[in-house]
Design a protein around this motif. Structure first.
Motif, PDB file in Angstrom:
ATOM      1  N   GLY A 105       0.814  -1.203   0.000  1.00  0.00           N
ATOM      2  CA  GLY A 105       0.000   0.000   0.000  1.00  0.00           C
ATOM      3  C   GLY A 105       0.849   1.254   0.000  1.00  0.00           C
ATOM      4  O   GLY A 105       1.888   1.311   0.668  1.00  0.00           O
ATOM      5  N   TYR A 106       0.404   2.250  -0.754  1.00  0.00           N
ATOM      6  CA  TYR A 106       1.085   3.544  -0.774  1.00  0.00           C
ATOM      7  C   TYR A 106       0.074   4.628  -0.422  1.00  0.00           C
ATOM      8  O   TYR A 106      -0.986   4.735  -1.055  1.00  0.00           O
ATOM      9  CB  TYR A 106       1.697   3.833  -2.145  1.00  0.00           C
ATOM     10  CG  TYR A 106       2.321   5.217  -2.214  1.00  0.00           C
ATOM     11  CD1 TYR A 106       3.472   5.516  -1.477  1.00  0.00           C
ATOM     12  CD2 TYR A 106       1.741   6.223  -2.976  1.00  0.00           C
ATOM     13  CE1 TYR A 106       4.024   6.789  -1.511  1.00  0.00           C
ATOM     14  CE2 TYR A 106       2.295   7.503  -3.021  1.00  0.00           C
ATOM     15  CZ  TYR A 106       3.433   7.778  -2.285  1.00  0.00           C
ATOM     16  OH  TYR A 106       3.981   9.036  -2.306  1.00  0.00           O
ATOM     17  N   LEU A 107       0.395   5.434   0.598  1.00  0.00           N
ATOM     18  CA  LEU A 107      -0.492   6.508   1.026  1.00  0.00           C
ATOM     19  C   LEU A 107      -0.175   7.776   0.258  1.00  0.00           C
ATOM     20  O   LEU A 107       0.884   8.386   0.438  1.00  0.00           O
ATOM     21  CB  LEU A 107      -0.347   6.746   2.535  1.00  0.00           C
ATOM     22  CG  LEU A 107      -0.643   5.536   3.432  1.00  0.00           C
ATOM     23  CD1 LEU A 107      -0.629   5.948   4.896  1.00  0.00           C
ATOM     24  CD2 LEU A 107      -1.964   4.863   3.073  1.00  0.00           C
ATOM     25  N   ALA A 143       5.058   5.715 -10.163  1.00  0.00           N
ATOM     26  CA  ALA A 143       6.235   4.869  -9.994  1.00  0.00           C
ATOM     27  C   ALA A 143       5.877   3.583  -9.242  1.00  0.00           C
ATOM     28  O   ALA A 143       6.359   2.492  -9.592  1.00  0.00           O
ATOM     29  CB  ALA A 143       7.334   5.630  -9.253  1.00  0.00           C
ATOM     30  N   TRP A 144       5.033   3.698  -8.226  1.00  0.00           N
ATOM     31  CA  TRP A 144       4.592   2.491  -7.508  1.00  0.00           C
ATOM     32  C   TRP A 144       3.761   1.595  -8.422  1.00  0.00           C
ATOM     33  O   TRP A 144       3.935   0.366  -8.444  1.00  0.00           O
ATOM     34  CB  TRP A 144       3.785   2.879  -6.263  1.00  0.00           C
ATOM     35  CG  TRP A 144       4.616   3.276  -5.091  1.00  0.00           C
ATOM     36  CD1 TRP A 144       4.935   4.540  -4.681  1.00  0.00           C
ATOM     37  CD2 TRP A 144       5.261   2.388  -4.158  1.00  0.00           C
ATOM     38  NE1 TRP A 144       5.726   4.500  -3.574  1.00  0.00           N
ATOM     39  CE2 TRP A 144       5.937   3.195  -3.224  1.00  0.00           C
ATOM     40  CE3 TRP A 144       5.320   1.005  -4.033  1.00  0.00           C
ATOM     41  CZ2 TRP A 144       6.672   2.651  -2.170  1.00  0.00           C
ATOM     42  CZ3 TRP A 144       6.047   0.458  -2.982  1.00  0.00           C
ATOM     43  CH2 TRP A 144       6.709   1.280  -2.063  1.00  0.00           C
ATOM     44  N   HIS A 156      -1.323  -1.041  -4.153  1.00  0.00           N
ATOM     45  CA  HIS A 156      -2.595  -0.346  -3.999  1.00  0.00           C
ATOM     46  C   HIS A 156      -2.295   1.100  -3.621  1.00  0.00           C
ATOM     47  O   HIS A 156      -1.453   1.351  -2.756  1.00  0.00           O
ATOM     48  CB  HIS A 156      -3.446  -0.969  -2.891  1.00  0.00           C
ATOM     49  CG  HIS A 156      -3.686  -2.434  -3.059  1.00  0.00           C
ATOM     50  ND1 HIS A 156      -2.691  -3.391  -2.909  1.00  0.00           N
ATOM     51  CD2 HIS A 156      -4.813  -3.119  -3.364  1.00  0.00           C
ATOM     52  CE1 HIS A 156      -3.209  -4.587  -3.118  1.00  0.00           C
ATOM     53  NE2 HIS A 156      -4.486  -4.459  -3.403  1.00  0.00           N
ATOM     54  N   ILE A 157      -2.990   2.042  -4.248  1.00  0.00           N
ATOM     55  CA  ILE A 157      -2.803   3.460  -3.963  1.00  0.00           C
ATOM     56  C   ILE A 157      -4.014   3.982  -3.198  1.00  0.00           C
ATOM     57  O   ILE A 157      -5.159   3.753  -3.605  1.00  0.00           O
ATOM     58  CB  ILE A 157      -2.638   4.276  -5.256  1.00  0.00           C
ATOM     59  CG1 ILE A 157      -1.501   3.720  -6.119  1.00  0.00           C
ATOM     60  CG2 ILE A 157      -2.435   5.760  -4.935  1.00  0.00           C
ATOM     61  CD1 ILE A 157      -0.123   3.827  -5.501  1.00  0.00           C
ATOM     62  N   TYR A 215      -7.765   4.020  -4.589  1.00  0.00           N
ATOM     63  CA  TYR A 215      -8.965   4.280  -3.791  1.00  0.00           C
ATOM     64  C   TYR A 215      -8.873   5.645  -3.111  1.00  0.00           C
ATOM     65  O   TYR A 215      -7.850   5.983  -2.507  1.00  0.00           O
ATOM     66  CB  TYR A 215      -9.132   3.221  -2.692  1.00  0.00           C
ATOM     67  CG  TYR A 215      -9.433   1.839  -3.190  1.00  0.00           C
ATOM     68  CD1 TYR A 215     -10.696   1.506  -3.676  1.00  0.00           C
ATOM     69  CD2 TYR A 215      -8.461   0.843  -3.149  1.00  0.00           C
ATOM     70  CE1 TYR A 215     -10.976   0.224  -4.128  1.00  0.00           C
ATOM     71  CE2 TYR A 215      -8.725  -0.444  -3.596  1.00  0.00           C
ATOM     72  CZ  TYR A 215      -9.984  -0.755  -4.084  1.00  0.00           C
ATOM     73  OH  TYR A 215     -10.253  -2.025  -4.525  1.00  0.00           O
ATOM     74  N   ASN A 216      -9.956   6.407  -3.189  1.00  0.00           N
ATOM     75  CA  ASN A 216     -10.120   7.579  -2.328  1.00  0.00           C
ATOM     76  C   ASN A 216     -10.638   7.101  -0.984  1.00  0.00           C
ATOM     77  O   ASN A 216     -11.573   6.293  -0.929  1.00  0.00           O
ATOM     78  CB  ASN A 216     -11.141   8.556  -2.916  1.00  0.00           C
ATOM     79  CG  ASN A 216     -10.698   9.139  -4.249  1.00  0.00           C
ATOM     80  OD1 ASN A 216      -9.522   9.334  -4.492  1.00  0.00           O
ATOM     81  ND2 ASN A 216     -11.667   9.425  -5.111  1.00  0.00           N
TER      82      ASN A 216
END
Length: 303
Positions: A105-107, A143-144, A156-157, A215-216
């Motif tokens: 996961g990337y925040l 990049a992710w 997942h973003i 996802y928002n």
């Protein structure tokens, strides 16, 4: 999350406010947690949470021991002027361990959408960040996601608005009395999210990975920032600072503050609800702030 969690391990890259609260939930469910910090003070804070701790200063890869037992990775590290530090330094290690990773996961931030004059945006809206911070985040997202496209890393973003919660909310700002005035800009609204609702979204995603998705994570009620501040003061029984129009104070604001007031949008959470079955416990800032205050008062009473 308890079922099947015995052999799961989270690596939190940048174990700050959000990752620490997530780590507590996961450890209670039987997970092993590893976190990174930039200095010894951060290492001590991670150790107090019962997690393994390693230094990550964006200059050298993590030791092999940091990756032992890791099945999930969450990065909270913001990009700098050279890009995403985690990817810059740890990219090869992420790829090397991809067979063991079930979820990454990337925040990110809803700032990647830019200004939409208060209109609704969702994950299909084309990003058009206005600020350097937003542009860096969008580059980091891409990049992710490239690691997913090229190597199958289960990325997942999560695009986040302002995060509030215990110890970090408008209640704390009201008590601090740092504001000389509450700024009102006609038509401006922002989305926000209670930290515990964000944690729930992350845990649901870990349970049901959907690699490559964005996802928002927002509540149901975008609102003007001065409305939130006024409500916080009312809850505390405090007299709020005076209201001033943005036009009155614009010349006195820092460039960062002006950029904050340069964007207005309502960010939809419909995809998160539909895909993962997520429902916010605190659907708006009013319920969220009331819950924080109630928790604080319970703590004072020792109950």
């Amino acid at each position: 999350m308890a079922n099947g969690s015995e052999n799961k391990g989270l690596l939190a890259l940048g174990m700050g406010y959000v990752a620490t609260r997530l780590a507590r939930r996961l450890r209670a469910a039987g997970w092993a947690v590893t976190g990174t910090a930039r200095d010894e003070t951060g290492l001590e804070a991670i150790a107090r949470e019962g997690a393994r701790a390693f230094i990550f200063d964006a200059s050298t890869p993590l030791p092999d021991a940091a990756w032992e037992g890791i099945t999930h990775v969450l990065s909270s590290i913001p990009p700098d002027d050279a890009g995403d530090p985690a990817l810059r330094v740890l990219r090869d290690q992420l790829i090397a361990h991809k067979e063991h990773l079930m979820w990454v996961g990337y925040l990110s931030t809803v700032g990647v959408y830019g200004d939409h004059g208060g209109a609704w945006v969702d994950e299909t809206t084309k990003p058009r960040p206005l600020t350097m911070r937003g542009q860096r985040r969008l580059a980091a997202e891409r990049a992710w996601l490239a690691l997913h496209a090229e190597y199958g890393l289960p990325v997942h973003i999560f695009r986040l608005p302002g995060i509030y919660g215990p110890g970090r909310s408008p209640l704390d700002k009201a008590r601090a009395g740092a504001r000389s005035a509450l700024i009102v800009k006609e038509g401006q609204v922002f989305s926000r999210i209670h930290v515990d609702d964000l944690i729930e979204a992350l845990m649901l995603s870990m349970q049901s990975p959907t690699p490559g998705e964005i996802y928002n994570v927002t509540d149901d009620l975008p609102a003007p920032p001065h409305d939130v501040a006024l409500f916080a003061h009312a809850l505390l029984g405090m007299t709020p600072p005076p209201l001033k129009s943005y036009e009155e104070v614009a010349d006195t604001l820092s460039p960062m503050a002006r950029s904050f007031y340069g964007e207005s949008k309502r960010v939809s959470n419909r995809k998160l609800k539909a895909r993962l079955g997520w429902q916010p416990r605190y659907a708006d800032y009013r319920s969220g702030l009331r819950a924080i205050l109630a928790e604080e008062e319970c703590g004072k009473d020792g109950s």
